[in-house]
Design a protein around this motif. Structure first.
Motif, PDB file in Angstrom:
ATOM      1  N   GLU A   1       0.718  -1.017  -0.065  1.00  0.00           N
ATOM      2  CA  GLU A   1      -0.059  -0.157   0.467  1.00  0.00           C
ATOM      3  C   GLU A   1       1.048   1.375   0.053  1.00  0.00           C
ATOM      4  N   GLU A   2       1.950   1.452   0.567  1.00  0.00           N
ATOM      5  CA  GLU A   2       2.765   2.212   0.252  1.00  0.00           C
ATOM      6  C   GLU A   2       4.205   2.579  -0.619  1.00  0.00           C
TER       7      GLU A   2
ATOM      8  N   LEU B   1      -1.067  -5.776  -4.900  1.00  0.00           N
ATOM      9  CA  LEU B   1      -2.204  -5.679  -3.702  1.00  0.00           C
ATOM     10  C   LEU B   1      -3.540  -6.422  -4.216  1.00  0.00           C
TER      11      LEU B   1
ATOM     12  N   TYR C   1      -8.007   0.072  -4.322  1.00  0.00           N
ATOM     13  CA  TYR C   1      -6.636   0.892  -3.708  1.00  0.00           C
ATOM     14  C   TYR C   1      -6.105   1.947  -4.982  1.00  0.00           C
TER      15      TYR C   1
ATOM     16  N   GLU D   1      -7.724   5.509  -2.761  1.00  0.00           N
ATOM     17  CA  GLU D   1      -7.353   5.645  -2.043  1.00  0.00           C
ATOM     18  C   GLU D   1      -5.367   5.605  -2.531  1.00  0.00           C
ATOM     19  N   ALA D   2      -4.911   5.721  -3.089  1.00  0.00           N
ATOM     20  CA  ALA D   2      -3.480   6.248  -3.426  1.00  0.00           C
ATOM     21  C   ALA D   2      -3.611   7.309  -3.586  1.00  0.00           C
TER      22      ALA D   2
ATOM     23  N   LYS E   1      -4.625  -9.050  -1.320  1.00  0.00           N
ATOM     24  CA  LYS E   1      -5.820  -9.087  -0.431  1.00  0.00           C
ATOM     25  C   LYS E   1      -7.499  -9.689  -0.236  1.00  0.00           C
TER      26      LYS E   1
ATOM     27  N   ARG F   1       1.375   4.147  -3.016  1.00  0.00           N
ATOM     28  CA  ARG F   1       1.212   5.715  -2.812  1.00  0.00           C
ATOM     29  C   ARG F   1       2.265   6.538  -3.613  1.00  0.00           C
TER      30      ARG F   1
END
Length: 632
Positions: free
Chosen positions: A229-230, A260, A606, A609-610, A264, A233
């Motif tokens: 996730e990082e 990712l 995702y 969110e990024a 998940k 980003r």
């Protein structure tokens, strides 16, 4: 199942439209939080962060990397070096893109200074540094950095780390380049020290958040540490800061998103309790088979026999959860005759298949056929299991077995047509739909699928003629109106398509009113025409609000309609309603029936969110992205 559901078809059209019009929706609402940007951007890119984005070499980057590689990892040249031959245009592009020359790491002067030309710098103590002037400290730091660069080029990474560390200690002003260069050395140690790469890039980015090299380097290290996730980003930020011009950054976003979402999805799917899909989805599957008479009970029915009868009554009343419970109880209690037990195993296997318990479904279907090999519906359903497991050869063998037992069962040809359809064998699919219709012309879906297969084969005139006949033969069914509308929508005949969707909505509303007094749960309202109408308004007039209203109305009637959820998520992004979009993506993940569907939903979630994180870090980019959108 033999084919995708109608709901899945709408979801695919939404995602295809977003992908095809990525630039239009990419950053058009940037001021409202980049809107759908990275979602569509992700959908159109391909694999990993390679090469040096800060050399000012632009499009020449790939050719350069083929000629010269100075590090052992797949990132290619890692030190930020300005080439003495770089053109003024390339230099200007780098400065314009990065927002300042402080991001460029090595000057031409440093490039030309080899280690043997420089006097060895002493190991400065804290006391030495305190006595030095600011100018002396800056000169000493520059010299140490140049020595670090030279050591790095000689692959003496530990030595280079020492020089950069000393440069960091002596410099009068913290320089992000020192931390980023030291991070490059940590990458090339054996084994790489990714944690230290992240620490140094954290410090570099704290000094200059626009430092693309540090962003990409940290992202790569985070990916190696499985902190996906990082990593997403950072790769997303790098792609946007580079104005979507860097292919490697775009590829990295896609690669990490895929990793990712897959990771998940596997975690969620493995721990998720098996459950029936939405009421509409379940009804659509059972509705794909023609009604059959209930099995006759024996003269002296057992408790299990009677419970089985109740299970089929619950099924006829669209009470699927109760029907599943009852058929399990019936099998546990014991069913007194083989044909009845075969029917019970067929029904339970169907429920297991819908709940994605594929092996459990196969086991029940095989037991059903052992008891009653002439039960053609079971042959058809186990063919779907083989297709789900990627074995079309066995699927077609099952259809042939079913035909041997009952060559006049129209369901066999309909479902074989469905399998051929998803294999893009539209001509053969049309032949099977025609055969199914000849055996029973009262089943609306054989007519609809024949028209769609003809359309996919390029026989537009035949397709439209089949649809017109179907509309006349089934005036009180919404499905022909809806699917005819979809074909018109595909042809961009928007007013005609919307007229058909409106007629389908009208039929469904009338059906709802007439069923209000039903003593049992009525069949679900088909809300797909509402979703399709919204999609048509969006594509035709870019009327986001009207499209959103259509989806909201659909969800009020059927909260589990995946097509409405997916479409509303995209529309919410268009309007900058990020909180609603994320809520819809989360809901789509909950509704996902299979692991691939779950991966797709999580990918969009995702990606969004990024970008939320990007705009929180770079709020000043909204206006620039808006300008970029107007140029596309």
């Amino acid at each position: 199942m033999s084919s995708s559901t109608p709901s899945q078809g709408v979801v695919e059209r939404v995602q295809n439209f977003v992908s095809e019009h990525k630039h239009a929706v990419l950053i058009g609402t940037a001021a409202a939080l980049v809107a759908i940007g990275g979602v569509a951007y992700y959908a159109s890119s391909s694999s990993g962060p390679r090469g040096d984005v800060e050399k000012g070499e632009g499009k020449k980057e790939k050719k350069k990397s083929k000629k010269r590689k100075t590090v052992k990892d797949e990132d290619g040249p890692i030190l930020e070096e300005r080439k003495a031959k770089a053109s003024a245009v390339e230099e200007a592009r780098t400065v314009l893109f990065l927002g300042g020359s402080t991001i460029a790491i090595d000057t031409v002067h440093d490039q030309c200074m080899c280690s043997h030309q420089l006097a060895e710098e002493p190991n400065y103590t804290a006391e030495d540094i305190a006595r030095m002037s600011e100018e002396e400290r800056a000169k000493a730091a520059a010299s140490l950095k140049a020595k670090g660069n030279a050591a790095y080029q000689q692959r003496k990474f530990a030595t280079a780390i020492d020089y950069y560390t000393r440069a960091i200690a002596v410099t009068p002003k913290p320089e992000p380049v020192f931390f980023s260069n030291r991070a490059a050395c940590y990458v090339n140690l054996n084994p790489p020290q990714h944690e230290k790469v992240v620490e140094d890039c954290d410090r570099a980015l704290a000094l200059d958040k626009n430092y693309l090299k540090a962003l990409n380097r940290r992202a790569t290290a985070l990916e190696a540490l499985d902190r996906l996730e990082e990593a997403l980003r950072d790769f997303t930020a790098a792609a946007i800061l580079d104005k979507f011009q860097n292919v490697s950054a775009a590829e990295s976003v896609e690669r990490v998103l895929k990793k990712l979402a897959t990771k998940k999805a596997q975690e969620i799917y493995s721990s998720r309790e098996k459950r029936l899909p939405s009421h509409m989805f379940t009804s659509a599957y059972f509705g794909a088979f023609r009604p059959r008479p209930l099995p006759k009970l024996s003269e002296n029915p057992s408790q299990g026999d009677q419970t089985l009868r109740m299970a089929f009554e619950a099924l006829a009343a669209f009470d699927y959860a109760h029907a599943f419970t009852l058929v399990n109880e019936a099998l546990d209690q014991g069913i007194s005759w083989d044909a009845g037990k075969a029917e019970a195993l067929n029904l339970r296997g169907t429920f297991k298949f819908l709940m994605t318990d594929i092996e459990g479904a196969k086991e029940d279907f095989l037991k059903s056929l052992e008891l009653d090999p002439s039960l053609t519906q079971t042959w058809v359903k186990i063919a779907s299991v083989w297709m789900e497991q990627g074995d079309p050869k066995k699927a077609f063998e099952c259809f042939e077995e079913a035909i041997k037992h009952n060559p006049n069962d129209p369901d066999i040809y309909y479902h074989r047509g469905q399998v051929l359809f998803i294999m893009n064998e539209f001509g053969e699919a049309a032949e099977n739909y025609t055969k199914s219709t000849e055996l029973d012309d009262k089943f609306v879906f054989s007519h609809i699928q024949l028209a769609v297969a003809q359309y996919k084969s390029g026989n537009l005139a035949n397709s439209m003629a089949t649809f017109r006949r179907t509309l006349k033969a089934f005036p009180d069914r919404s499905e022909p109106q809806n699917y005819y509308g979809e074909l018109l929508l595909d042809q961009q005949r928007y007013p005609d398509a919307i007229e058909k969707f409106d007629r389908a909505i009208e039929i469904e509303r009338a059906k709802r009113v007439s069923l209000l007094t039903c003593p049992f749960r009525p069949p679900p309202t088909n809300v797909l025409p509402m979703v399709n109408k919204g999609l048509a308004l969006f594509q035709w007039k870019q009327d986001v609000e009207a499209a959103e209203k259509c989806c909201q109305e659909a969800l009020e009637i059927d909260p589990d309609c995946e097509a409405a959820v997916a479409t509303l998520a995209q529309l919410s992004l268009q309007q900058g309603k990020i909180d609603i979009a994320l809520k819809m993506f989360d809901r789509q993940s909950q509704l996902a029936r299979s692991e691939p569907e779950l991966i797709s939903a999580l990918t969009y979630q995702y990606a969004t969110e990024a970008q939320v994180k990007f705009m929180q870090t770079y709020p000043e980019m909204a206006a620039q992205l808006g300008q970029m959108a107007r140029m596309l």
